[in-house]
Design an enzyme around this catalytic site. Structure first.
Site, mmCIF file in Angstrom:
data_model
loop_
_atom_site.group_PDB
_atom_site.id
_atom_site.type_symbol
_atom_site.label_atom_id
_atom_site.label_comp_id
_atom_site.label_asym_id
_atom_site.label_seq_id
_atom_site.Cartn_x
_atom_site.Cartn_y
_atom_site.Cartn_z
ATOM 1 N N THR A 32 13.017 -15.629 -20.953
ATOM 2 C CA THR A 32 11.633 -15.186 -21.097
ATOM 3 C C THR A 32 11.359 -14.834 -22.555
ATOM 4 O OG1 THR A 32 11.495 -14.418 -18.831
ATOM 5 C CG2 THR A 32 10.103 -13.281 -20.425
ATOM 6 N N GLN A 105 11.986 -23.123 -15.005
ATOM 7 C CA GLN A 105 12.431 -22.087 -14.064
ATOM 8 C C GLN A 105 11.222 -21.446 -13.386
ATOM 9 O OE1 GLN A 105 14.061 -18.114 -15.014
ATOM 10 N NE2 GLN A 105 15.855 -18.699 -13.821
ATOM 11 N N HIS A 182 14.402 -19.322 -9.428
ATOM 12 C CA HIS A 182 15.033 -18.085 -9.902
ATOM 13 C C HIS A 182 15.312 -17.179 -8.707
ATOM 14 C CE1 HIS A 182 16.318 -14.921 -12.353
ATOM 15 N NE2 HIS A 182 15.304 -14.764 -13.168
ATOM 16 N N ASN A 185 18.833 -11.927 -10.505
ATOM 17 C CA ASN A 185 18.305 -10.847 -11.353
ATOM 18 C C ASN A 185 17.229 -9.969 -10.723
ATOM 19 O OD1 ASN A 185 20.091 -11.741 -13.201
ATOM 20 N ND2 ASN A 185 18.614 -12.615 -14.633
ATOM 21 N N TYR A 187 14.568 -10.528 -8.691
ATOM 22 C CA TYR A 187 13.184 -10.948 -8.448
ATOM 23 C C TYR A 187 13.031 -11.367 -6.970
ATOM 24 C CZ TYR A 187 13.087 -10.345 -13.408
ATOM 25 O OH TYR A 187 13.196 -9.775 -14.649
ATOM 26 N N ASN A 242 17.635 -4.878 -12.327
ATOM 27 C CA ASN A 242 16.391 -4.598 -11.594
ATOM 28 C C ASN A 242 16.635 -3.802 -10.316
ATOM 29 O OD1 ASN A 242 14.248 -5.475 -13.218
ATOM 30 N ND2 ASN A 242 14.583 -7.618 -12.655
ATOM 31 N N ARG A 321 21.591 -16.251 -25.501
ATOM 32 C CA ARG A 321 21.118 -15.727 -26.777
ATOM 33 C C ARG A 321 21.512 -16.560 -27.991
ATOM 34 N NH1 ARG A 321 23.785 -10.248 -25.417
ATOM 35 N NH2 ARG A 321 25.149 -11.848 -24.540
HETATM 36 C C1 LIG Z 1 15.507 -12.646 -24.099
HETATM 37 C C2 LIG Z 1 16.115 -12.974 -22.753
HETATM 38 C C3 LIG Z 1 15.282 -13.386 -21.710
HETATM 39 C C4 LIG Z 1 15.829 -13.752 -20.484
HETATM 40 N N1 LIG Z 1 14.989 -14.238 -19.497
HETATM 41 C C5 LIG Z 1 15.529 -14.775 -18.364
HETATM 42 C C6 LIG Z 1 14.695 -15.473 -17.446
HETATM 43 O O1 LIG Z 1 13.475 -15.643 -17.623
HETATM 44 N N2 LIG Z 1 15.289 -15.994 -16.341
HETATM 45 C C7 LIG Z 1 16.639 -15.863 -16.095
HETATM 46 O O2 LIG Z 1 17.133 -16.355 -15.078
HETATM 47 N N3 LIG Z 1 17.451 -15.208 -16.975
HETATM 48 C C8 LIG Z 1 16.942 -14.695 -18.104
HETATM 49 N N4 LIG Z 1 17.776 -14.113 -19.043
HETATM 50 C C9 LIG Z 1 19.242 -14.141 -18.833
HETATM 51 C C10 LIG Z 1 19.866 -15.362 -19.542
HETATM 52 O O3 LIG Z 1 19.527 -16.568 -18.874
HETATM 53 C C11 LIG Z 1 21.410 -15.257 -19.612
HETATM 54 O O4 LIG Z 1 21.908 -15.156 -18.300
HETATM 55 C C12 LIG Z 1 21.877 -14.074 -20.438
HETATM 56 O O5 LIG Z 1 21.247 -14.072 -21.702
HETATM 57 C C13 LIG Z 1 23.393 -14.044 -20.620
HETATM 58 O O6 LIG Z 1 23.826 -15.192 -21.328
HETATM 59 P P1 LIG Z 1 24.272 -15.046 -22.879
HETATM 60 O O7 LIG Z 1 25.334 -14.000 -22.887
HETATM 61 O O8 LIG Z 1 24.750 -16.399 -23.262
HETATM 62 O O9 LIG Z 1 23.057 -14.616 -23.637
HETATM 63 C C14 LIG Z 1 17.241 -13.684 -20.263
HETATM 64 C C15 LIG Z 1 18.052 -13.233 -21.303
HETATM 65 C C16 LIG Z 1 17.520 -12.892 -22.531
HETATM 66 C C17 LIG Z 1 18.452 -12.470 -23.645
#
Ligand SMILES: Cc1cc2nc3c(=O)[nH]c(=O)nc-3n(C[C@H](O)[C@H](O)[C@H](O)COP(=O)(O)O)c2cc1C
Length: 366
Positions: A32, A105, A182, A185, A187, A242, A321
């Site tokens: 997001t 998504q 999705h 997390n 939702y 959440n 990230r």
């Molecule tokens: C800024 C941000 C926004 C995220 N938004 C979503 C999202 O919209 N849907 C989702 O399933 N996960 C979302 N996540 C989780 C990421 O998909 C991912 O699982 C999480 O960043 C861990 O992976 P990483 O350690 O490689 O960053 C978000 C994570 C971050 C950092």
């Protein structure tokens, strides 16, 4: 490799996922970014942002509402009207022109929403009237306590399923390669799976099969609309994000995996911090592509994800990230170019800064 030995796959190997061929096994995880306008329409910069990241084998977009009532954060995009669809077409065309593939998504936030973000005649809904013990964002961005959600009626369930299916149809008409549900997390879909949020006495609760039913019905409706080969599902078994109480819910995830497997979707995408017998069982049972995200453990660097592919714990790995700050992440890994750090303050800030201004290595680092 010695004669006769079978080389294990690497993250750079191509792979077929459902209906599409991917150039490598690195998935850009859904994130997001809150850059859409109040009508849920993405700016043109979103096409730049996603196209910059097309070195991923597959991009999964930010969570996107399948209906106006499904929105839970300011600045998230929708895929339920013509203006939103036009903006997504620009994104899809730009990513394809850059050689990438992209799934949208679909996210309904359920009880993690606020009435100010949805139409006046819509309601904040969930499986049961149990509010999350946390603060949620209002349309003006101010954080306030979560409201008590209204339990979805059976008519409401039918409508939400229809919304997911028609949004999926729009996504594919816009040129996106598929959709990811999705169900992670905390939702709406996850809320149905978890006994902490689902206390229903009807056929959508009460047992592992009951709690899994809604997600399976959404998936079946989407598969009927766009084909199972364009459908992925994301889950986070045991996840607490959440205000979820999802521990000890293994049987629901096994019932879910078995029900989904009959549809033969393109992939299952699991978020986990560490492996468990459930994760191994899910991997073992799942009949098509299996995507893992090791969720906030370190940085999802090449050294972290390569063993997951080499050991066959997953067919693909998703990375979050690092993709924000390294638009050309897969190219950097291939060429051993150092990775740039991300700036958390611009994750959700809106605007182009921290969005489309991270340079590719050939523009900056080399
Ligand atoms: C800024 C941000 C926004 C995220 N938004 C979503 C999202 O919209 N849907 C989702 O399933 N996960 C979302 N996540 C989780 C990421 O998909 C991912 O699982 C999480 O960043 C861990 O992976 P990483 O350690 O490689 O960053 C978000 C994570 C971050 C950092």
């Amino acid at each position: 490799m010695t004669d006769g030995a079978v080389a294990s796959a690497t993250v750079f190997d191509p792979v077929r996922v459902g209906d599409i061929e991917l150039a490598n096994r690195v998935v850009m995880a859904p994130m997001t970014r809150n850059r859409a306008d109040a009508r849920g329409v993405l700016p043109d910069s979103a096409a730049t942002y996603y196209a910059q990241r097309a070195s991923a084998g597959l991009i999964v977009t930010e969570g996107t509402q399948p209906s106006a009532a499904a929105k839970g954060y300011p600045g998230t995009p929708g895929i339920h009207d013509d203006d939103q669809e036009r903006a997504w077409r620009k994104v899809a065309d730009a990513v394809h022109a850059a050689g990438g593939r992209i799934f949208c998504q679909l996210m309904h936030t359920g009880r993690i929403g606020h009435p100010s973000l949805i139409p006046a005649d819509a309601r904040i809904v969930a499986p049961s009237a149990i509010p999350a013990q946390l603060e949620v964002a209002r349309a003006d961005g101010v954080m306030v306590p979560a409201v008590v959600p209204e339990p979805l009626t059976s008519q409401g369930i039918t409508e939400v399923i229809g919304d997911f299916a028609s949004a999926a149809g729009r996504a594919v008409r816009a040129g996106l390669d598929g959709v990811e549900l999705h169900a992670a997390n905390g939702y709406l879909l996850h809320q149905f799976l978890s006994p902490g949020t689902n206390r229903r006495a009807d056929e959508y609760g009460g047992s592992p099969q009951g709690r899994a039913r809604f997600v399976i019905e959404v998936a079946a409706a989407v598969a009927a609309e766009i084909g199972a080969g364009r459908l992925g599902i994301r889950i986070s078994p045991g996840g607490q994000f959440n205000d979820m109480q999802d521990k000890g819910n293994e049987d629901t995830y096994l019932a879910l995996a078995d029900g989904l497997a009959e549809l033969r979707p393109a992939y299952l995408h699991t978020l986990r911090r560490r492996s468990s017998p459930l994760h191994r069982e899910l991997r073992h049972r799942w009949p098509t592509a299996y995507v893992l995200n090791t969720g906030y453990l370190g940085a999802s660097e090449l050294d972290d994800i390569s063993p997951l592919i080499a050991s066959d714990a997953a067919d693909l790995v998703s990375v979050g990230r690092l993709f924000i700050s390294n638009p050309d992440l897969v190219r950097r890994w291939e060429r051993g170019v150092p990775r740039a750090p991300w700036d958390e303050t611009t994750f959700y800030s809106g605007g182009d800064r921290g969005y489309i201004d991270y340079p590719a290595a050939h523009e900056g680092q080399e």
